[in-house]
Design an enzyme around this catalytic site. Structure first.
Site, short mmCIF file in Angstrom:
data_model
loop_
_atom_site.label_atom_id
_atom_site.label_comp_id
_atom_site.label_asym_id
_atom_site.label_seq_id
_atom_site.Cartn_x
_atom_site.Cartn_y
_atom_site.Cartn_z
CG HIS A 14 30.17 28.54 38.33
ND1 HIS A 14 31.43 28.83 38.05
CD2 HIS A 14 29.71 28.25 39.63
CE1 HIS A 14 32.23 28.64 39.16
NE2 HIS A 14 31.03 28.06 40.17
CG HIS A 44 32.84 24.87 37.73
ND1 HIS A 44 31.65 25.17 38.26
CD2 HIS A 44 33.35 24.09 38.85
CE1 HIS A 44 31.55 24.94 39.46
NE2 HIS A 44 32.55 24.19 39.93
CG ASP A 81 37.27 26.95 46.61
OD1 ASP A 81 36.38 27.09 47.47
OD2 ASP A 81 36.47 26.56 45.51
CG MET A 109 30.42 33.38 38.71
SD MET A 109 30.57 32.64 37.10
CE MET A 109 29.76 34.11 36.07
O1 PAF Z 1 36.69 22.51 44.24
C1 PAF Z 1 35.71 21.68 44.48
O2 PAF Z 1 34.86 21.73 43.77
C2 PAF Z 1 36.10 20.24 45.09
O3 PAF Z 1 36.46 20.55 46.49
C3 PAF Z 1 36.96 19.34 44.36
C4 PAF Z 1 38.47 19.97 44.22
C5 PAF Z 1 36.28 19.03 42.81
C6 PAF Z 1 37.24 18.07 45.23
O4 PAF Z 1 35.96 17.49 45.55
#
Ligand code: PAF
Length: 283
Positions: free
Chosen positions: A34, A37, A152, A186
Site C-alpha cells: 500500500h 510501503h 510497527d 495503512m
Molecule cells: O514489517 C514487515 O512487513 C515485516 O515484519 C518485515 C520487516 C518485512 C519482516 O518480515
C-alpha cells in the site's frame, strides 16, 4: 526493475552496483503493498543510489493460530507498484531459499527484553521471526540503509537494537505512518475488515489522540489513562490487547519526561488485529 528469486543474482547485481560506487538502500516487505510501503521506497531513494525491495511472507513470524495462510499475496500488483516507485531490484525468495533447513533447526536471532513485551507478549515468538528474517535479508543485501515504518514501532526499536548489538554498519531510517483520510493507519491487514468494521476502525487512532490530549493537558497517571482508553475501546466494540504509554525507547514512562509514545493493539471483529501508535513531544 530487476526481479529475482535467486541469491546469486541478488548478490552479483548488488556487487556490480557497489563497484560502480552506488550506495544501497533496502525496503523489506511481506507484499500486499500500500502507499505506506511505497513511501519506504521513496524515502530510501532520498538517501541512496539504488533501492532493493524484498517481498517474502515470512512463516517464522506468524504464530500457529495466526494468518500466515490467509495473508494476502498480490505479487503482480506489488511488482507494478514497486516498478512505478523506481525500485531497482525486487527480491522474491521462496521459503526454501530463505530457510534452507527445517524451521525447527534454524539458527535464530533474538532480542530479549524488548522482544517479549507489548506485541511480543501477545504474539510469542513473533519478534524472533522478524529479527531472524531481517538478519538473513541484511546479510544477503548488505545495505547501507534500511527503511522501516513507524506503524510497527516496536519492530523498529527491535531492529535498531539488533543492528547496534551486532555492530552492523546499516543506518535504520524510520518512516512516519501513512494514514487513510479518516486517520486509520495503512496496513495490509485492513483488507480483512468488513465494510462496517472499516467504518469503525479509525476509532483506534482517535482514542490515541484522546490519550495524547490528556498528557498534553498535564495528566500523568499513565496506568489510569491506559486503562481508561482500553475501556473506551472495549465499549466501542474493540477487544483491546493493550494500550500502553512508554518512553520513545519503550522503557516505562516518568512524569518528568517530555516525550512519550502511546501504543495500542486491538481486535476489531474476529479476523482483524489492528495496531497503532502516537508520539507526543512537549519539547
Ligand atoms: O514489517 C514487515 O512487513 C515485516 O515484519 C518485515 C520487516 C518485512 C519482516 O518480515
Amino acid at each position: 526493475m530487476i526481479l529475482t528469486d535467486s541469491i546469486d543474482t541478488l548478490r552479483t547485481t548488488i556487487a556490480r552496483w557497489r563497484a560502480e560506487g552506488a550506495r544501497i538502500g533496502f525496503a523489506p516487505t511481506m507484499g500486499n503493498l500500500h502507499a505506506g510501503h511505497l513511501r519506504l521506497v521513496e524515502v530510501a531513494h532520498e538517501h541512496v543510489d539504488r533501492v532493493v525491495a524484498s517481498i517474502f511472507v515470512n512463516p517464522l513470524q506468524f504464530g500457529p493460530n495466526e494468518d500466515f495462510t490467509a495473508y494476502p499475496r498480490t505479487l503482480l500488483e506489488d511488482l507494478e507498484a514497486l516498478k512505478s516507485a523506481h525500485t531497482d531490484l525486487t527480491f522474491t525468495p521462496s521459503v526454501e531459499t530463505m530457510y534452507p533447513r527445517p524451521l525447527a533447526d534454524l539458527t535464530r536471532v533474538t532480542v530479549p527484553g524488548l522482544g517479549k513485551q507489548l506485541e511480543g507478549a501477545h504474539r510469542p515468538g513473533h519478534f524472533d521471526g522478524v529479527t531472524t528474517v531481517v538478519a538473513r535479508l541484511f546479510n544477503l543485501v548488505q545495505p547501507d540503509l534500511a527503511v522501516f515504518g513507524e506503524k510497527d514501532y516496536q519492530q523498529l526499536c527491535i531492529i535498531r537494537r539488533m543492528v547496534a548489538d551486532l555492530g552492523w554498519p546499516i543506518r535504520i531510517q524510520s518512516v512516519p505512518t501513512v494514514r487513510e483520510p479518516d486517520g486509520l493507519a495503512m496496513s495490509s491487514r485492513n483488507g480483512y475488515l468488513t465494510a462496517e468494521e472499516r467504518r469503525h476502525a479509525p476509532a483506534l487512532a482517535r482514542t490515541l489522540q484522546e490519550v495524547a490530549g490528556h498528557l498534553r493537558a498535564g495528566e500523568r497517571d499513565f496506568a489510569g489513562l491506559s486503562l481508561a482508553a482500553m475501556q473506551i475501546l472495549n465499549e466501542d466494540g474493540f477487544r483491546t490487547d493493550y494500550v500502553s504509554i512508554r518512553r520513545p525507547d519503550l522503557s516505562p514512562p516518568s512524569p518528568d519526561d517530555r516525550e512519550w509514545i502511546i501504543l495500542a493493539a486491538a481486535w476489531l471483529g474476529p479476523r482483524t488485529r489492528l495496531i497503532d501508535n502516537l508520539s507526543i513531544s512537549l519539547v
